[in-house]
Design an enzyme around this catalytic site. Structure first.
Site, PDB file in Angstrom:
ATOM      1  CG  ASP A 135      -2.199   0.741   1.041  1.00  0.00           C
ATOM      2  OD1 ASP A 135      -2.470   1.210  -0.078  1.00  0.00           O
ATOM      3  OD2 ASP A 135      -2.938   0.886   2.027  1.00  0.00           O
ATOM      4  CG  HIS A 136      -1.311   4.888   0.754  1.00  0.00           C
ATOM      5  ND1 HIS A 136      -1.765   5.892  -0.068  1.00  0.00           N
ATOM      6  CD2 HIS A 136      -2.412   4.218   1.157  1.00  0.00           C
ATOM      7  CE1 HIS A 136      -3.090   5.834  -0.149  1.00  0.00           C
ATOM      8  NE2 HIS A 136      -3.511   4.825   0.598  1.00  0.00           N
ATOM      9  CD  GLU A 173      -3.699   8.259  -3.342  1.00  0.00           C
ATOM     10  OE1 GLU A 173      -4.430   9.071  -2.744  1.00  0.00           O
ATOM     11  OE2 GLU A 173      -3.272   7.220  -2.812  1.00  0.00           O
ATOM     12  CD  GLU A 187      -4.957   3.338   5.185  1.00  0.00           C
ATOM     13  OE1 GLU A 187      -5.678   2.342   5.301  1.00  0.00           O
ATOM     14  OE2 GLU A 187      -4.635   3.830   4.093  1.00  0.00           O
ATOM     15  CG  HIS A 247      -7.262   6.614   3.966  1.00  0.00           C
ATOM     16  ND1 HIS A 247      -6.113   7.274   3.588  1.00  0.00           N
ATOM     17  CD2 HIS A 247      -7.398   5.589   3.099  1.00  0.00           C
ATOM     18  CE1 HIS A 247      -5.578   6.656   2.536  1.00  0.00           C
ATOM     19  NE2 HIS A 247      -6.341   5.638   2.219  1.00  0.00           N
ATOM     20  CG  HIS A 300      -6.745   4.236  -2.241  1.00  0.00           C
ATOM     21  ND1 HIS A 300      -5.638   4.067  -1.452  1.00  0.00           N
ATOM     22  CD2 HIS A 300      -6.441   3.656  -3.428  1.00  0.00           C
ATOM     23  CE1 HIS A 300      -4.698   3.436  -2.125  1.00  0.00           C
ATOM     24  NE2 HIS A 300      -5.164   3.184  -3.338  1.00  0.00           N
ATOM     25  N   GLY A 359     -12.383   2.700   1.188  1.00  0.00           N
ATOM     26  CA  GLY A 359     -13.667   2.036   0.994  1.00  0.00           C
ATOM     27  C   GLY A 359     -14.480   1.859   2.255  1.00  0.00           C
ATOM     28  CG  ASN A 395      -7.019  -0.021  -0.876  1.00  0.00           C
ATOM     29  OD1 ASN A 395      -7.025  -0.833  -1.795  1.00  0.00           O
ATOM     30  ND2 ASN A 395      -5.991   0.776  -0.650  1.00  0.00           N
ATOM     31  CB  ILE A 396     -11.833  -2.941   3.223  1.00  0.00           C
ATOM     32  CG1 ILE A 396     -12.521  -3.015   4.585  1.00  0.00           C
ATOM     33  CG2 ILE A 396     -11.298  -4.295   2.780  1.00  0.00           C
ATOM     34  CD1 ILE A 396     -13.755  -3.899   4.598  1.00  0.00           C
ATOM     35  CB  THR A 428     -11.228   2.196   8.755  1.00  0.00           C
ATOM     36  OG1 THR A 428     -10.232   3.090   8.257  1.00  0.00           O
ATOM     37  CG2 THR A 428     -11.784   2.748  10.059  1.00  0.00           C
TER      38      THR A 428
END
Length: 448
Positions: free
Chosen positions: A176-177, A241, A249, A294, A333, A335, A355-356, A358
């Protein structure tokens, strides 16, 4: 450049064949019920190299199948890369479903994702952030030059490769990021994939994300092009991105971001598409901003506009004179907590990954919280509970008990996610068979 549409049309070349097949038709069928036996025999045995073969792990039943009834023949159990990855994402776009991408920080969270994917009869994306990678390695390990984050991500990748085959599901192994200051972390992972590619003719990871959304657009694109050129030699995919995802996040706080930066313009998405498309063998997805945030916020605080994605598809299809109405594969992103209507619309406009994080963080904690509330009288001391002052509590405070409760809670949340993304029954294997020889309460299962 290979767009997902064009690359999907190419023939899939399997990885190096294992010198000795360790799985026979008899071993595949030995534990299968009659209906499943027919399905497994119909699917045949996978003849390419398996990670299980390298480690000497058993590989029977769904682990050993060559392909899935409902997916392109290149897609197989385990981590998918190269053409198989392209075929899977193209199948998602054509059939209007998106694959959930879950941030993992432990082997427990990885295994939960694999179990959830098999229960949903679907593919899944397992991804590691830089902070999650460092945690996977252990917070006690020094992270100078991101060495702990590199080690944690590589360690997690090997765990995913070992277990994804065992669960019989296809997995996209992603990170990720990666902001500009985190590029040394990415360099370390790419070096690991280059070594893995030399030995296995496929990369260790399926794909990586570069997030330079806070940098000027031209710099963002130039750096992404440079990395895509390196990744293309390994048959890897790049997620980039464009525009900022709001909220917070992994210690990246964009809660005060300029509202205009939360919405990408078709012309900007076209700039990205044009430059990345020029890279030979380049494969990429675009995480364009359409109001994404996020975290989870009260209704009305997040204003998603999926029409941005639809407008960009039309704009770019016209630019390239494409017969494909959706030339771009988009990523969603932020989601967690999104309105179902917006999710469905985004999928219609070409989103193939959501993306999930949280929501799964909460569900994992909620499982632990529920376990504690249920068994609190048994968790205050090693000896002594409502059943007697001399009764031991070991089976209640055994960490496997509360962690399994966390896994069950997260599994339930992920089933909802698969449903929301139209991502159920994708593989065609049917229901997950109940596990056999599961150890009882005295050997690690939840207390009665």
């Amino acid at each position: 450049m290979l767009t997902l549409s064009a690359a999907a049309a190419l023939a899939y070349s399997p990885t190096v064949a294992a010198p000795h097949a360790r799985t026979s038709a008899a071993s595949v069928s030995s534990r299968a019920s009659a209906p499943r036996l027919g399905l497994l025999q119909k699917l045949g045995l996978r003849r390419g190299a398996r990670f299980a073969d390298d480690l000497g792990l058993p590989c029977v039943d769904e682990c050993a199948v060559a392909s899935y009834p409902n997916l392109p023949p290149s897609v197989h159990p385990g981590v998918v890369t190269g053409q198989a990855l392209v075929d899977l994402l193209q199948h998602a776009k054509e059939n209007r479903y998106a694959i959930p991408a879950v941030n993992c920080v432990t082997s427990s969270s990885v295994n939960t994702c694999l179990e959830a994917a098999r229960k949903a009869d679907a593919p899944i994306i397992i991804q590691f952030s830089s902070g999650g990678s460092q945690f996977y390695a252990g917070k006690g390990l020094d992270n100078t030059d991101y060495k702990a984050a590199i080690a944690g991500a590589v360690s997690g990748a090997y765990h995913v490769r070992a277990m994804a085959e065992q669960y019989g599901v296809p997995v996209i192994l992603h990170t990720d990021h990666c902001a500009k200051n985190l590029l040394p972390w990415l360099d370390g992972m790419l070096a690991a994939s280059e070594r893995y590619y030399a030995a296995h003719r496929e990369p260790l990871f399926s794909s990586h994300m570069i997030d330079l959304s806070e940098e000027p657009l031209e710099e963002n694109i130039d750096i992404c092009v440079s990395y895509l050129q390196r990744m293309a030699k390994l048959d890897m995919l790049l997620e980039m991105e464009l525009g900022i995802t709001g909220g917070e996040e992994d210690r990246v706080d964009n809660e005060d971001a300029n509202p205009e930066d939360l919405y990408s313009k078709p012309e900007e998405i076209w700039q990205v598409y044009e430059k990345l498309s020029a890279v030979p063998n380049g494969r990429f997805t675009v995480a364009a901003a359409f109001g994404n945030v996020h975290g989870v916020y009260a209704p009305g605080n997040v204003e998603l506009d999926p029409e941005i994605l639809g407008n960009a598809q039309t704009f770019i299809a016209d630019k390239v004179s494409s017969s494909d109405a959706k030339p771009v594969s988009f990523v969603f992103h932020g989601g967690s907590g999104s309105d179902l209507k917006d999710i469905k619309q985004a999928i219609d406009y070409g989103v193939v990954k959501m993306n999930i994080d949280t929501d799964t963080q909460w569900s994992y904690w909620d499982g632990i919280r529920a376990y504690y509330k249920k068994y609190e009288p048994y968790l205050n001391s090693q000896i002594g509970n409502p059943d007697g002052a001399d009764k031991p509590n070991k089976k209640f405070y055994d960490p496997r008990a509360c962690l399994r409760s966390a896994e069950d809670s997260t599994n339930a949340r992920l089933q909802q996610c698969f449903e929301d993304l139209n991502c159920v029954g994708i593989l065609g294997l049917g229901d997950m068979p109940p596990p056999q020889n599961v150890l009882g309460p005295r050997r690690g299962a939840l207390p009665c």
